[in-house]
Design a protein around this motif. Structure first.
Motif, PDB file in Angstrom:
ATOM      1  N   THR A  97       7.791   2.993   5.363  1.00 54.91           N
ATOM      2  CA  THR A  97       9.123   3.582   5.847  1.00 54.91           C
ATOM      3  C   THR A  97       9.687   2.407   6.693  1.00 54.91           C
ATOM      4  OG1 THR A  97       8.092   5.912   5.803  1.00 54.91           O
ATOM      5  CG2 THR A  97      10.148   5.584   7.021  1.00 54.91           C
ATOM      6  N   GLU A  98       8.906   1.841   7.613  1.00 57.44           N
ATOM      7  CA  GLU A  98       9.756   0.727   8.250  1.00 57.44           C
ATOM      8  C   GLU A  98      10.191  -0.368   7.237  1.00 57.44           C
ATOM      9  OE1 GLU A  98       6.966   1.007  12.392  1.00 57.44           O
ATOM     10  OE2 GLU A  98       6.091   0.033  10.503  1.00 57.44           O
ATOM     11  N   ILE A  99       9.419  -0.832   6.508  1.00 57.81           N
ATOM     12  CA  ILE A  99       9.732  -1.966   5.508  1.00 57.81           C
ATOM     13  C   ILE A  99      10.908  -1.278   4.638  1.00 57.81           C
ATOM     14  CG2 ILE A  99       9.265  -3.134   3.301  1.00 57.81           C
ATOM     15  CD1 ILE A  99       6.396  -2.937   4.555  1.00 57.81           C
ATOM     16  N   ALA A 100      10.998   0.072   4.399  1.00 60.35           N
ATOM     17  CA  ALA A 100      12.356   0.306   3.595  1.00 60.35           C
ATOM     18  C   ALA A 100      13.735   0.384   4.351  1.00 60.35           C
ATOM     19  CB  ALA A 100      12.085   1.983   3.162  1.00 60.35           C
ATOM     20  N   GLY A 101      13.408   0.601   5.628  1.00 59.09           N
ATOM     21  CA  GLY A 101      14.516   0.272   6.666  1.00 59.09           C
ATOM     22  C   GLY A 101      15.014  -0.795   6.772  1.00 59.09           C
ATOM     23  N   ARG A 102      14.026  -1.648   7.024  1.00 57.25           N
ATOM     24  CA  ARG A 102      14.416  -3.137   6.951  1.00 57.25           C
ATOM     25  C   ARG A 102      15.344  -3.666   6.025  1.00 57.25           C
ATOM     26  NH1 ARG A 102      11.145  -6.698  10.889  1.00 57.25           N
ATOM     27  NH2 ARG A 102      10.682  -5.451  12.810  1.00 57.25           N
ATOM     28  N   LEU A 103      14.864  -3.052   4.759  1.00 54.78           N
ATOM     29  CA  LEU A 103      15.276  -3.759   3.513  1.00 54.78           C
ATOM     30  C   LEU A 103      16.490  -2.904   2.989  1.00 54.78           C
ATOM     31  CD1 LEU A 103      12.279  -4.708   1.592  1.00 54.78           C
ATOM     32  CD2 LEU A 103      13.727  -6.118   2.721  1.00 54.78           C
ATOM     33  N   GLU A 104      16.834  -1.837   3.864  1.00 53.88           N
ATOM     34  CA  GLU A 104      17.874  -0.895   3.441  1.00 53.88           C
ATOM     35  C   GLU A 104      17.704  -0.213   2.118  1.00 53.88           C
ATOM     36  OE1 GLU A 104      21.656  -2.681   4.060  1.00 53.88           O
ATOM     37  OE2 GLU A 104      21.051  -3.137   6.300  1.00 53.88           O
ATOM     38  N   THR A 105      16.596   0.025   1.704  1.00 52.26           N
ATOM     39  CA  THR A 105      16.070   0.873   0.515  1.00 52.26           C
ATOM     40  C   THR A 105      15.354   2.026   0.737  1.00 52.26           C
ATOM     41  OG1 THR A 105      15.137   0.501  -1.442  1.00 52.26           O
ATOM     42  CG2 THR A 105      14.121  -0.319   0.022  1.00 52.26           C
ATOM     43  N   THR A 106      15.259   2.876  -0.137  1.00 54.78           N
ATOM     44  CA  THR A 106      14.336   4.340  -0.171  1.00 54.78           C
ATOM     45  C   THR A 106      12.925   3.981   0.080  1.00 54.78           C
ATOM     46  OG1 THR A 106      14.147   4.609  -2.322  1.00 54.78           O
ATOM     47  CG2 THR A 106      16.100   5.327  -1.401  1.00 54.78           C
ATOM     48  N   HIS A 107      12.258   4.891   0.623  1.00 51.61           N
ATOM     49  CA  HIS A 107      10.532   4.791   0.747  1.00 51.61           C
ATOM     50  C   HIS A 107      10.078   4.785  -0.662  1.00 51.61           C
ATOM     51  CE1 HIS A 107       6.465   6.794   1.263  1.00 51.61           C
ATOM     52  NE2 HIS A 107       6.632   5.788   2.123  1.00 51.61           N
ATOM     53  N   GLY A 108      10.501   5.490  -1.499  1.00 49.67           N
ATOM     54  CA  GLY A 108      10.069   5.625  -2.907  1.00 49.67           C
ATOM     55  C   GLY A 108      10.108   4.210  -3.599  1.00 49.67           C
ATOM     56  N   ALA A 109      11.431   3.521  -3.541  1.00 45.95           N
ATOM     57  CA  ALA A 109      11.472   2.227  -4.086  1.00 45.95           C
ATOM     58  C   ALA A 109      10.556   1.287  -3.405  1.00 45.95           C
ATOM     59  CB  ALA A 109      13.020   1.738  -3.849  1.00 45.95           C
ATOM     60  N   MET A 110      10.274   1.416  -2.018  1.00 48.32           N
ATOM     61  CA  MET A 110       9.367   0.445  -1.453  1.00 48.32           C
ATOM     62  C   MET A 110       8.080   0.724  -2.159  1.00 48.32           C
ATOM     63  SD  MET A 110       9.042  -1.883   0.518  1.00 48.32           S
ATOM     64  CE  MET A 110       7.377  -2.725   0.207  1.00 48.32           C
ATOM     65  N   ARG A 111       7.747   2.222  -2.321  1.00 47.77           N
ATOM     66  CA  ARG A 111       6.258   2.301  -2.879  1.00 47.77           C
ATOM     67  C   ARG A 111       6.137   1.799  -4.153  1.00 47.77           C
ATOM     68  NH1 ARG A 111       6.551   7.810  -1.916  1.00 47.77           N
ATOM     69  NH2 ARG A 111       6.973   8.092  -3.865  1.00 47.77           N
ATOM     70  N   ASN A 112       7.216   1.861  -4.822  1.00 44.09           N
ATOM     71  CA  ASN A 112       7.264   1.615  -6.421  1.00 44.09           C
ATOM     72  C   ASN A 112       6.969  -0.196  -6.286  1.00 44.09           C
ATOM     73  OD1 ASN A 112       7.275   1.682  -9.133  1.00 44.09           O
ATOM     74  ND2 ASN A 112       9.629   1.011  -9.136  1.00 44.09           N
ATOM     75  N   ARG A 113       7.752  -0.873  -5.581  1.00 41.46           N
ATOM     76  CA  ARG A 113       7.615  -2.172  -5.503  1.00 41.46           C
ATOM     77  C   ARG A 113       6.068  -2.592  -5.224  1.00 41.46           C
ATOM     78  NH1 ARG A 113      12.967  -4.640  -2.269  1.00 41.46           N
ATOM     79  NH2 ARG A 113      14.239  -3.663  -3.899  1.00 41.46           N
ATOM     80  N   LYS A 114       5.536  -2.166  -4.410  1.00 46.46           N
ATOM     81  CA  LYS A 114       4.011  -2.214  -3.732  1.00 46.46           C
ATOM     82  C   LYS A 114       3.070  -1.958  -5.025  1.00 46.46           C
ATOM     83  CE  LYS A 114       2.420  -1.442   0.138  1.00 46.46           C
ATOM     84  NZ  LYS A 114       2.207  -0.559   1.418  1.00 46.46           N
ATOM     85  N   THR A 115       3.189  -0.783  -5.880  1.00 44.18           N
ATOM     86  CA  THR A 115       2.433  -0.310  -6.766  1.00 44.18           C
ATOM     87  C   THR A 115       2.560  -1.632  -8.011  1.00 44.18           C
ATOM     88  OG1 THR A 115       2.771   2.107  -6.216  1.00 44.18           O
ATOM     89  CG2 THR A 115       2.158   1.069  -8.478  1.00 44.18           C
ATOM     90  N   LEU A 116       3.906  -1.841  -8.256  1.00 43.76           N
ATOM     91  CA  LEU A 116       4.271  -2.857  -9.152  1.00 43.76           C
ATOM     92  C   LEU A 116       3.352  -4.335  -9.127  1.00 43.76           C
ATOM     93  CD1 LEU A 116       7.700  -2.279 -10.402  1.00 43.76           C
ATOM     94  CD2 LEU A 116       5.793  -1.559 -11.732  1.00 43.76           C
ATOM     95  N   PHE A 117       3.439  -4.548  -7.666  1.00 31.53           N
ATOM     96  CA  PHE A 117       2.818  -5.867  -7.132  1.00 31.53           C
ATOM     97  C   PHE A 117       1.445  -5.796  -7.300  1.00 31.53           C
ATOM     98  CE2 PHE A 117       1.093  -8.608  -3.676  1.00 31.53           C
ATOM     99  CZ  PHE A 117       1.277  -9.805  -4.017  1.00 31.53           C
ATOM    100  N   ARG A 118       0.957  -4.580  -6.973  1.00 32.35           N
ATOM    101  CA  ARG A 118      -0.645  -4.619  -6.970  1.00 32.35           C
ATOM    102  C   ARG A 118      -0.964  -4.668  -8.429  1.00 32.35           C
ATOM    103  NH1 ARG A 118      -1.027   0.362  -4.648  1.00 32.35           N
ATOM    104  NH2 ARG A 118      -0.760  -0.764  -2.650  1.00 32.35           N
ATOM    105  N   LYS A 119      -0.206  -3.686  -9.252  1.00 37.37           N
ATOM    106  CA  LYS A 119      -0.732  -3.735 -10.613  1.00 37.37           C
ATOM    107  C   LYS A 119      -0.834  -5.294 -11.252  1.00 37.37           C
ATOM    108  CE  LYS A 119       0.578   0.807 -12.047  1.00 37.37           C
ATOM    109  NZ  LYS A 119       1.337   1.426 -12.874  1.00 37.37           N
ATOM    110  N   ALA A 120       0.149  -6.081 -10.923  1.00 35.17           N
ATOM    111  CA  ALA A 120       0.159  -7.526 -11.378  1.00 35.17           C
ATOM    112  C   ALA A 120      -0.851  -8.250 -10.715  1.00 35.17           C
ATOM    113  CB  ALA A 120       1.616  -8.071 -11.053  1.00 35.17           C
ATOM    114  N   LEU A 121      -1.166  -8.137  -9.610  1.00 36.98           N
ATOM    115  CA  LEU A 121      -2.063  -8.722  -8.809  1.00 36.98           C
ATOM    116  C   LEU A 121      -3.485  -8.454  -9.352  1.00 36.98           C
ATOM    117  CD1 LEU A 121      -2.436 -10.589  -6.347  1.00 36.98           C
ATOM    118  CD2 LEU A 121      -3.206  -8.478  -4.995  1.00 36.98           C
ATOM    119  N   TYR A 122      -4.013  -7.129  -9.655  1.00 36.78           N
ATOM    120  CA  TYR A 122      -5.338  -6.969 -10.209  1.00 36.78           C
ATOM    121  C   TYR A 122      -5.324  -7.373 -11.729  1.00 36.78           C
ATOM    122  CZ  TYR A 122      -7.029  -4.855  -6.089  1.00 36.78           C
ATOM    123  OH  TYR A 122      -7.632  -4.718  -4.751  1.00 36.78           O
TER     124      TYR A 122
END
Length: 67
Positions: free
Chosen positions: A11-36
């Motif tokens: 939520t804090e990151i989404a606020g700083r990036l001026e995006t939604t919490h859902g979009a932030m969660r989606n970005r982290k999920t995509l990053f984690r999938k690519a990493l693994y």
């Protein structure tokens, strides 16, 4: 990802990036999938301490049930 490592919540990151919490969660999920995926293909190595909390909790829950 730096803000996540620094301990900020989604939520804090989404606020700083001026995006939604859902979009932030989606970005982290995509990053984690690519990493693994890269780890599975042996292109990178992830130390055991850095694995996601979900994997750690699953092993701890299994241990707790045995007791």
């Amino acid at each position: 990802m730096r803000l996540t490592v620094a301990g900020f919540t989604d939520t804090e990151i989404a606020g700083r990036l001026e995006t939604t919490h859902g979009a932030m969660r989606n970005r982290k999920t995509l990053f984690r999938k690519a990493l693994y995926q890269a780890a599975r293909e042996r292109r990178i190595w992830i130390p055991k301490q850095l694995h996601t909390a979900t994997a750690k909790n699953a092993s701890q829950q299994g241990t707790a049930r045995v007791r």
